[in-house]
Design an enzyme around this catalytic site. Structure first.
Site, mmCIF file in Angstrom:
data_model
loop_
_atom_site.group_PDB
_atom_site.id
_atom_site.type_symbol
_atom_site.label_atom_id
_atom_site.label_comp_id
_atom_site.label_asym_id
_atom_site.label_seq_id
_atom_site.Cartn_x
_atom_site.Cartn_y
_atom_site.Cartn_z
ATOM 1 N N GLU A 150 0.810 -1.232 0.000
ATOM 2 C CA GLU A 150 0.000 0.000 0.000
ATOM 3 C C GLU A 150 0.842 1.281 0.000
ATOM 4 O OE1 GLU A 150 -4.093 -1.683 2.081
ATOM 5 O OE2 GLU A 150 -2.717 -0.508 3.294
ATOM 6 N N GLU A 310 -6.665 -8.198 -0.840
ATOM 7 C CA GLU A 310 -7.134 -8.119 0.556
ATOM 8 C C GLU A 310 -8.611 -7.758 0.592
ATOM 9 O OE1 GLU A 310 -5.018 -5.565 3.243
ATOM 10 O OE2 GLU A 310 -3.051 -6.108 2.439
#
EC number: 3.2.1.23
Length: 679
Positions: A150, A310
């Site tokens: 991320e 995710e």
């Protein structure tokens, strides 16, 4: 197929064995197999354990985990662990730590807490990635590489300022060109030396107003966003190249975050073998917004399948209200991802942490530590279903006739603008147009400004404020060849440096649209105008409400289909159509109510025979994927009650149950069906 390493839908997620004693690892393997887990992502945040000091690396503990995973015939998505540097690194090399937009030097801690232009960070992160690749290059279960985690940090340190100057020099060549592109004669900002360029921050050109970043010089701020996105991308690319040199046949990715504003994901996708992303909607997020983000991730690489890297099996930990996913919702949202192009369904996390900020984030294995939980049983059921699907869906793609243009540069520029209205939000406008198409179950591609338009009949570009070089010509060619183009108010205003295109709005789009805009009226939140339809267009008739912005325009070849109903510009055009070559271009001059968009876009798509695959009740989502001569229709019931679907004369094989489906199909609350047939 994406890659030979993707033989089936991968089902699994983040596993953090270094947070647990070894005695638990074997029990984890047993429970993973019981849940149908076939891939684990590890070790995402283990840099400190992998490299306890500058000259020392320790892979023995990871060897044990990798061996155990292999023994249980589970694949590995191997992460480079470079999202959080060790404390010793921050202490010994403090320049690795970033400076925030307020000029404050950050201390060690958190994650993604490094300067993306730090040569020290890049040296150490690339070295670790290389050592991992060298050590595990022959590991039989290595399916995917996962770089860092991320990305998204901006930095305003002196090192970044120097790198920004070099970036600007490479982009523009001369000081004179910089002054021209940034309009530096405004407020006497003319620069005479490269060292006079500074990073735009709250110490100079920028400030925060009601949560919105504002700037005196949009050109500088816009280029700094581009530079920061490129800087983080360079960190990723350094690791990517080190890995690919050693394992050229293993796909490499990093987990994106949907409509994450700081990074231009279209540029990032060019450097990714497969796009992956993290999907964390709240319980009250509109279904269409989630669908749009899936479609955007698919669109980043021209329609290729992506990875759902995710999602949570139950609840988040970081939202204001972290509600549970109700029974059936995790399964439904997992299939929604697959329906929109995902070739994996993965979770954060597989075992729930017992300390720190993510201890209440959901997991396949709860704090109870056994399989006798609702969440585990739902995960196991889904795992069994995905296993039974085998490779049927792998590599299948969407076929859309309609597309929506999305552009990060445009997003940044619209919201850096000092006017005309603080209420104008680019993402909200895109979501609004997508929601309209989604409500009609029309397949949509989310595409970039540079994407090929030839496959589409209808292209929509909400608030195309920034028109980059070549864009107008490409749109003209698309419409001339028979395409339908729709754009809106506040379009065609500026070039790639946020400089107004003079001669009348919408600038370079003026010829295509057959109009010119003289003024833009910004309405207060409580104020409304109306759009009065002059002639029936399908079901369109009567009057619709509009607000926020109203363009006051003149016709230059276009014809008015609707006019404003009030104010001093009552009777002036509010919706226009311009015939251009064999196609048509439409301009919507205000922000209309959603019924207007449903009726108007319904008329446009109906004229082009663009519609849903089946007639379904409200809040039932339809998507399709195609593979060779197979068509797969996903029916997703987002309702809390069962629905019946009329299949007409079609005869399908329903993949989840293995039964034949014809005439009528009943789907339970939050239920899913996947209908297969030959075409």
């Amino acid at each position: 197929m994406l890659n030979p390493n993707f033989p089936v839908i991968y089902y699994g997620g983040d596993y953090n064995p270094d947070q647990w004693p070894e005695v638990i690892w074997k029990e984890d393997m047993r429970m993973f197999k019981a849940a149908g887990i076939n891939i684990v992502t590890l070790p995402v945040f283990s840099w400190a354990k992998l490299q306890p000091s500058e000259e020392v690396y320790d892979f023995e503990w990871l060897d044990k985990v990798m061996d155990l995973v292999a023994q249980n015939e589970i694949k590995v998505c191997l992460a480079t662990s470079t999202a959080a540097q060790p404390a010793w690194m921050s202490k010994k090399y403090p320049d690795i730590l970033p400076v925030d937009i307020n000029g404050h030097k950050r201390a060690h801690g958190g994650r993604v807490n490094f300067c993306p232009n730090s040569s020290v960070y890049r040296r150490f992160s690339t070295a670790l990635a290389k050592k991992l690749a060298e050590r595990y290059k022959d590991y039989p279960g290595l399916a995917v590489w996962h770089i860092a985690n991320e990305y998204g940090n901006y930095c305003y340190c002196e090192n970044c300022a120097a790198s920004f100057r070099a970036w600007v020099k490479q982009r523009y060549g001369t000081i004179e060109e910089v002054n021209r592109r940034w309009n530096m004669s405004f407020w006497g900002h003319t620069i005479y030396d490269w060292d006079e360029i500074v990073a735009p921050s709250h110490l100079n050109e920028m400030w925060l107003d009601n949560g919105r970043q504002c700037t005196n010089f949009q050109g500088i701020a816009l280029d700094y966003n581009r530079f920061m996105s490129d800087s983080s991308l360079q960190c990723y690319k350094a690791e990517y190249e080190a890995i690919k040199e050693i394992t050229p046949d293993i796909p490499v990715t990093t987990n994106l975050m949907g409509t994450f504003k700081p990074l231009d994901y279209f540029k990032w996708a060019r450097c990714m073998d497969v796009v992956s992303w993290d999907n964390y909607p709240s319980a009250v997020e509109p279904v269409s917004n989630v669908a749009m983000r899936h479609d955007l991730m698919r669109g980043l690489k021209d329609g290729q399948p992506f990875m759902l890297m995710e999602q949570t099996p139950s609840q988040q930990n970081w939202q204001q209200y972290n509600s549970l996913k109700r029974p059936g919702v995790m399964r439904l949202w997992s299939y929604q991802a697959v329906a929109h192009g995902a070739d994996s369904v993965m979770f954060f996390q597989l075992r729930r942490s017992f300390g720190a900020c993510e201890k209440y984030h959901g997991a396949v294995i709860a704090h109870a530590g056994h399989e006798n939980t609702r969440v585990f049983n739902e995960c196991a059921k889904l795992g069994a279903e995905l296993k039974a699907l085998g490779d049927k869906l792998i590599g299948s793609t969407a076929r859309s006739k309609a597309a929506i243009m999305f552009d990060w540069d445009n997003w940044w520029a619209v919201e850096f603008s000092s006017g005309p209205s603080i209420r104008l939000k680019y993402l909200e406008q895109v979501e609004k147009y997508y929601r309209c198409l989604h409500s009609m179950n029309i397949s949509i591609d989310m595409i970039g400004i540079e994407s090929d338009l030839s496959a589409y009949e209808v292209v929509i570009a909400p608030v195309l404020y920034m028109v980059k070089p070549g864009t107008a010509k490409r749109l003209e060619s698309f419409v001339e060849a028979g395409g339908v183009f729709i754009t809106t108010f506040f379009s065609g205003i500026v070039n790639e440096n946020d400089l107004v295109t003079l001669g009348g709005y919408p600038g370079e789009l003026r010829k295509l649209l057959g109009i010119w805009v003289e003024e833009i009226d910004a309405l207060f939140p409580e104020a409304k105008n109306s759009i009065v339809i002059k002639e029936e267009l399908g079901t369109m008739k009567g009057t619709y409400s509009c607000g926020m912005l109203c363009d006051l325009m003149h016709l230059e070849g276009a014809r008015e289909l609707a006019v404003y109903g009030s104010d001093f510009y009552a009777g002036r055009p509010a919706l226009t159509e311009n015939l251009y070559g064999d196609g048509r271009a439409y301009y919507i001059a205000s922000d209309p109510e959603e019924d207007f968009l449903k009726d108007f876009i319904g008329y446009i798509c109906g004229a082009g025979d663009i519609g849903a695959a089946l007639d379904v009740p409200e809040n039932v989502e339809l998507t399709q994927r195609f593979k060779e001569n197979k068509e797969f229709t996903f029916v997703l019931n987002h309702n809390d009650f069962a629905v019946d679907i009329n299949l007409g004369s079609g005869c399908f094989s329903e993949l989840i149950t293995g039964k034949t489906a014809q005439i009528m199909l009943s789907i339970e609350p939050k239920g899913v069906a996947i209908l297969e047939r030959e075409i």
